[in-house]
Motif scaffolding. Structure first.
Motif, mmCIF file in Angstrom:
data_model
loop_
_atom_site.group_PDB
_atom_site.id
_atom_site.type_symbol
_atom_site.label_atom_id
_atom_site.label_comp_id
_atom_site.label_asym_id
_atom_site.label_seq_id
_atom_site.Cartn_x
_atom_site.Cartn_y
_atom_site.Cartn_z
ATOM 1 N N THR A 1 44.583 -23.133 120.042
ATOM 2 C CA THR A 1 44.290 -24.721 117.831
ATOM 3 C C THR A 1 44.866 -23.075 117.378
ATOM 4 O OG1 THR A 1 42.976 -25.624 119.282
ATOM 5 C CG2 THR A 1 43.162 -25.380 116.720
ATOM 6 N N ALA A 2 44.895 -22.201 117.282
ATOM 7 C CA ALA A 2 45.616 -21.353 116.124
ATOM 8 C C ALA A 2 46.986 -20.910 117.140
ATOM 9 C CB ALA A 2 44.625 -19.798 116.573
ATOM 10 N N ILE A 3 47.478 -20.885 117.409
ATOM 11 C CA ILE A 3 48.527 -20.426 117.466
ATOM 12 C C ILE A 3 49.629 -21.980 117.600
ATOM 13 C CG2 ILE A 3 50.550 -20.398 120.465
ATOM 14 C CD1 ILE A 3 48.275 -18.608 121.554
ATOM 15 N N ALA A 4 48.846 -23.225 117.290
ATOM 16 C CA ALA A 4 48.875 -24.233 117.561
ATOM 17 C C ALA A 4 49.663 -23.877 115.993
ATOM 18 C CB ALA A 4 48.300 -25.213 116.992
ATOM 19 N N ALA B 1 51.760 -14.893 120.308
ATOM 20 C CA ALA B 1 52.414 -15.826 119.273
ATOM 21 C C ALA B 1 52.909 -15.614 117.864
ATOM 22 C CB ALA B 1 51.612 -17.260 119.341
ATOM 23 N N ILE B 2 52.580 -14.555 117.524
ATOM 24 C CA ILE B 2 52.840 -14.288 115.762
ATOM 25 C C ILE B 2 54.275 -13.627 116.599
ATOM 26 C CG2 ILE B 2 52.102 -13.380 114.388
ATOM 27 C CD1 ILE B 2 49.585 -13.819 114.378
ATOM 28 N N GLY C 1 58.234 -11.935 115.193
ATOM 29 C CA GLY C 1 58.310 -10.680 114.952
ATOM 30 C C GLY C 1 57.733 -9.608 114.946
ATOM 31 N N LEU C 2 57.058 -8.837 115.179
ATOM 32 C CA LEU C 2 56.423 -7.929 114.597
ATOM 33 C C LEU C 2 56.990 -6.854 114.244
ATOM 34 C CD1 LEU C 2 53.352 -7.586 116.615
ATOM 35 C CD2 LEU C 2 52.604 -8.541 114.754
#
Length: 402
Positions: free
Chosen positions: A68-71, A111-112, A117-118
């Protein structure tokens, strides 16, 4: 993150931001906050948006939460368009984030990274309770890309922990700090709370000494606030526990500053001390200096270009909206120039670097210099910086200046 949500303006179903918010996107630092709203038990002093298994109800679960967080991370990319937004910091808070499997936290971070891109030197923090991690868990977090861990120590005295409804034993803290160091975490924070009913000055001093002995490079020390609606507030109202005393709180702060400074940790924000500039919490610095961030999770707050919004509170409602492809935002507000000036004063004046003198009324500042609340020398160089006495009275100083 308070358990109640403020009113605000409606948010479009697709989460689209005002054009003004997108101006300059990418010229300001960008961060993610990820809220994990689960706890094993509810601490009596806590009014954060958290849920035990018995409180959660149908429609949401720990097992599905990462997806859910990735969505929402993917929705953030759609809303913010194609702007180059390398993520400077990620902070996973709660709740107790480490109730999720380390692989789940790693998937959210991945996913972030995939969507935005980090940055090469990104700071990636998770909060943790001392009892919620072991050596293997911390090793997996480090492998997933986490660089910093923040433990909720709160106190080294068992009777104080009992009042706060904390379940770890004091001896657990040095062990989990050692495990974090062994896993390769360069930066470790310990959170402390002072002013708990029944805590003495000696108790507080012992907690500080125990924290320092564990070897963190960062300590946060917060005054206990008795929040309405909490079990602690009910106990105080019934006379079972005493309301924290303001004079005692000030004395505890002075003890903290003296001890921490003597051991090489110096204040850089009123409630935060670090061993060196690179040990400061860069994520919180972005909050305090007006950067952009996207808050993922139920009740999480976000800010981009002067527009602030906050998500629906309950995990089930949050999950349902994202499953429908609809923004989880509950409401938002657009800050005007006057609002943003007030926020800068409120936040930046809390920093050791202070806030720009040009934001403030010169006459008011000079009166505060005469009263020993603001340092004279930095002001001559264009910065308003609180003295130690000013830090004790920071809320009143800010009120007078805005």
């Amino acid at each position: 993150m308070p358990a109640t949500l403020p009113d605000g303006d409606p948010v479009p179903a697709d989460g689209a931001l005002p054009a003004r918010a997108l101006e300059g996107l990418g010229t300001r630092p960008f961060a993610f906050y990820v809220h994990v709203p689960f706890c094993v038990t509810r601490c009596g002093y806590c009014d954060f948006n958290t849920y035990t298994a018995g409180e959660l109800g149908p429609g949401a679960s720990r097992d599905s939460y990462a997806d859910t967080a990735i969505a929402e991370v993917r929705m953030a990319r759609r809303v913010l368009g194609d702007a180059d937004l390398p993520v400077a910091t990620v902070f996973v808070g709660g709740g107790t984030p480490t109730l999720l499997a380390p692989d789940d936290l790693g998937r959210v971070l991945a996913a972030i990274d995939a969507e935005f891109g980090l940055a090469p030197d990104a700071e990636v923090t998770t909060e943790a309770n001392p009892e919620s991690v072991d050596e293997a868990y911390l090793g997996k977090l480090r492998e997933a890309g986490f660089t910093r861990v923040s433990y909720g120590m709160q106190s080294a005295r068992e009777h104080v922990l009992a009042v706060l409804d904390r379940t770890h034993t004091p001896g657990r803290v040095p062990q989990v700090v050692d495990w974090a160091r062994g896993a390769g975490f360069e930066h470790v924070n310990l959170d402390l709370i002072y002013g708990t009913p029944g805590e003495s000055h000696d108790d507080w001093r012992a907690s500080l000494e125990a924290a320092l002995a564990a070897g963190p490079d960062h300590v946060s020390a917060y005054a206990l606030i008795v929040e309405e609606g909490t079990r602690l507030a009910a106990q105080v109202r019934r006379g079972e526990l005493r309301q924290p005393d303001d004079d005692a709180m000030a004395d505890r702060y002075l003890i903290a500053d003296e001890l921490l400074s003597a051991h090489g940790l110096h204040w850089y924000e009123i409630s935060n001390w670090a061993a060196a500039p690179d040990a400061r919490c860069r994520h919180n610095m972005l909050y305090w200096t007006g950067a952009d961030w996207w808050g993922v999770g139920p009740g999480a707050h976000s800010h981009v270009g002067g527009t602030r919004w906050w998500n629906v509170k309950h995990p089930a409602a949050y999950a349902a909206r994202l499953a429908e492809g609809v923004t989880p935002a509950h409401a938002r507000e657009v800050l005007d120039d006057a609002d943003r000036r007030v926020e800068r004063i409120m936040l930046e004046l809390r920093l050791a670097d202070g806030c720009p003198a040009g934001l403030l009324d010169d006459g008011a500042v000079r009166r505060m210099i005469d009263d020993g609340l603001i340092e004279p020398e930095p002001y001559r160089r264009g910065r308003a910086v609180l003295t130690l006495r000013g830090r004790l009275l920071a809320d009143a100083v800010v009120r007078d200046l805005i």
